[in-house]
Design a protein around this motif. Structure first.
Motif, short mmCIF file in Angstrom:
data_model
loop_
_atom_site.label_atom_id
_atom_site.label_comp_id
_atom_site.label_asym_id
_atom_site.label_seq_id
_atom_site.Cartn_x
_atom_site.Cartn_y
_atom_site.Cartn_z
N GLY A 192 12.24 -31.89 -24.84
CA GLY A 192 12.73 -31.83 -23.47
C GLY A 192 12.17 -32.88 -22.52
N LYS A 193 12.65 -32.81 -21.27
CA LYS A 193 12.33 -33.80 -20.23
C LYS A 193 10.86 -33.81 -19.85
CE LYS A 193 16.96 -33.61 -18.16
NZ LYS A 193 17.73 -33.27 -16.94
N GLY A 194 10.27 -32.61 -19.75
CA GLY A 194 8.87 -32.52 -19.34
C GLY A 194 7.95 -33.23 -20.31
N GLU A 195 8.18 -33.02 -21.61
CA GLU A 195 7.34 -33.66 -22.62
C GLU A 195 7.60 -35.16 -22.67
OE1 GLU A 195 6.28 -32.98 -27.33
OE2 GLU A 195 6.84 -31.27 -26.07
N LEU A 196 8.86 -35.56 -22.40
CA LEU A 196 9.19 -36.99 -22.35
C LEU A 196 8.40 -37.67 -21.24
CD1 LEU A 196 10.81 -39.51 -23.09
CD2 LEU A 196 12.65 -38.68 -21.61
N LEU A 197 8.33 -37.04 -20.08
CA LEU A 197 7.59 -37.61 -18.95
C LEU A 197 6.10 -37.73 -19.29
CD1 LEU A 197 7.32 -38.64 -16.09
CD2 LEU A 197 7.24 -36.26 -15.29
N ARG A 198 5.52 -36.70 -19.87
CA ARG A 198 4.10 -36.74 -20.24
C ARG A 198 3.84 -37.85 -21.27
NH1 ARG A 198 0.03 -33.16 -19.64
NH2 ARG A 198 0.33 -31.51 -18.13
N TYR A 199 4.74 -37.96 -22.25
CA TYR A 199 4.58 -38.99 -23.27
C TYR A 199 4.67 -40.38 -22.63
CZ TYR A 199 5.33 -41.57 -27.61
OH TYR A 199 5.21 -42.45 -28.66
N ALA A 200 5.64 -40.55 -21.73
CA ALA A 200 5.83 -41.85 -21.05
C ALA A 200 4.59 -42.21 -20.24
CB ALA A 200 7.06 -41.79 -20.15
N LEU A 201 4.03 -41.23 -19.54
CA LEU A 201 2.82 -41.47 -18.75
C LEU A 201 1.66 -41.87 -19.65
CD1 LEU A 201 3.03 -38.50 -16.22
CD2 LEU A 201 3.09 -40.93 -15.64
N GLN A 202 1.51 -41.16 -20.74
CA GLN A 202 0.41 -41.46 -21.68
C GLN A 202 0.54 -42.88 -22.23
OE1 GLN A 202 0.71 -39.46 -25.39
NE2 GLN A 202 -1.15 -40.36 -26.19
N LYS A 203 1.74 -43.24 -22.70
CA LYS A 203 1.96 -44.54 -23.30
C LYS A 203 1.85 -45.66 -22.28
CE LYS A 203 2.38 -42.97 -27.33
NZ LYS A 203 1.27 -43.20 -28.28
N HIS A 204 2.40 -45.42 -21.12
CA HIS A 204 2.41 -46.45 -20.07
C HIS A 204 0.98 -46.76 -19.60
CE1 HIS A 204 3.87 -48.85 -16.75
NE2 HIS A 204 3.15 -48.13 -15.90
N GLN A 205 0.11 -45.78 -19.66
CA GLN A 205 -1.25 -45.96 -19.17
C GLN A 205 -2.10 -46.80 -20.11
OE1 GLN A 205 -2.85 -42.07 -18.47
NE2 GLN A 205 -1.69 -41.78 -16.59
N HIS A 206 -1.81 -46.79 -21.41
CA HIS A 206 -2.71 -47.55 -22.27
C HIS A 206 -2.09 -48.48 -23.30
CE1 HIS A 206 -2.31 -43.74 -24.57
NE2 HIS A 206 -2.41 -44.52 -25.60
N PHE A 207 -0.75 -48.60 -23.35
CA PHE A 207 -0.24 -49.80 -23.98
C PHE A 207 1.15 -50.12 -23.43
CE2 PHE A 207 2.58 -47.59 -26.87
CZ PHE A 207 1.89 -46.57 -27.45
N ASN A 208 1.20 -51.02 -22.49
CA ASN A 208 2.46 -51.47 -21.90
C ASN A 208 3.05 -52.60 -22.75
OD1 ASN A 208 2.20 -49.69 -19.89
ND2 ASN A 208 1.50 -51.14 -18.37
#
Length: 208
Positions: A192-208
Motif C-alpha cells: 500500500g501507499k503508506g509503506e511506499l512512502l516510508r520506503y521512498a523516505l528511507q531510500k531517498h535519505q541514504h542513496f539518491n
C-alpha cells in the motif's frame, strides 16, 4: 543488566517496549529518542550496551544512525526494528554494523531475544528473513529493477509530492503516475501507499 537505548518515532511502540521491559530482570531501558539526532545525544550520556532502532525516522535514517552510533561507541550492539521486509534494508543494516534485524510484525518477545543475543555477541534475525539468501544477494538488485522513471517518481514521493503534483512535474497524466506507483509497490513487494512512502523516505535519505 543489559542497558537498552531505543530510537523509534512511534510513541505507541516506545510505550509497548517500555512496558515489556518494565520488570525484566535482564534488560533495562535507559532511554528513548524520537529521532536520530536526539538518540546520538543520549548515546554519549546513557552509554547503552544495545541500541534498538527503527529504519525510517525524522532527521536521520536507521542506517546512518547505526554507523554514527558505532563510530561513537565502538562496542555498541545495534538491532534494527523495522516494517521493511526487503533484502536491501537488511543488507544495508548489516553493512552498517547491525547485529540483528527484527520486523515490527513479530512479537515483542522476539525483540527481547534479539537484544539478548546481540549483547552476547551473536547475530539474530527475524524468522521471516532468510539471512543466507540476503547475504548472497547484491544490494543493487532491488534498485535496478526500477526503471529510470520509477526511480525519479520514488524520489518525488519521498519529497511528499502527490500524484497530481508529480504528474505536473513530469509533464504526464495523473493516471500514468498512479500506474507507476502501483508498479513500484508490486516490484518492491510493499503493502500500500503508506509503506511506499516510508520506503521512498528511507531510500531517498541514504542513496539518491
Amino acid at each position: 543488566m543489559i542497558r537498552l537505548l531505543i530510537a523509534e518515532d512511534h510513541q505507541s511502540l516506545i510505550d509497548g517496549l517500555q512496558l515489556l521491559f518494565k520488570d525484566d530482570n535482564e534488560i533495562e531501558v535507559v532511554g528513548t529518542a524520537r529521532d536520530g539526532k536526539e538518540l546520538l545525544e543520549k548515546l554519549q550520556i546513557k552509554r547503552p550496551h544495545v541500541l534498538l532502532t527503527d529504519l525510517s525516522m525524522p532527521r536521520m535514517n536507521g542506517v546512518e544512525l547505526c554507523k554514527k552510533a558505532i563510530g561513537i561507541q565502538e562496542n555498541l550492539k545495534v538491532v534494527a526494528f523495522s516494517m521493511f521486509h526487503n533484502e536491501d534494508a537488511v543488507k544495508e543494516m548489516i553493512t552498517a554494523g547491525a547485529s540483528g534485524y527484527i520486523l515490527k510484525t513479530s512479537g515483542l518477545n522476539e525483540v527481547r531475544t534479539a537484544i539478548i543475543k546481540a549483547y552476547q555477541g551473536e547475530r539474530y534475525f527475524d524468522s521471516a528473513i532468510n539471512i543466507d539468501e540476503v547475504e548472497n544477494t547484491e544490494i543493487s538488485v532491488k534498485k535496478t529493477i526500477l526503471s529510470p522513471s520509477e526511480k525519479k517518481i520514488l524520489k518525488l514521493i519521498a519529497q511528499g509530492k502527490t500524484s497530481s503534483e508529480i504528474a505536473e512535474i513530469r509533464f504526464t497524466a495523473v493516471s500514468t503516475i498512479i500506474k507507476h506507483r502501483k508498479n513500484i509497490i508490486q516490484k518492491l513487494g510493499l503493502q500500500g501507499k503508506g509503506e511506499l512512502l516510508r520506503y521512498a523516505l528511507q531510500k531517498h535519505q541514504h542513496f539518491n
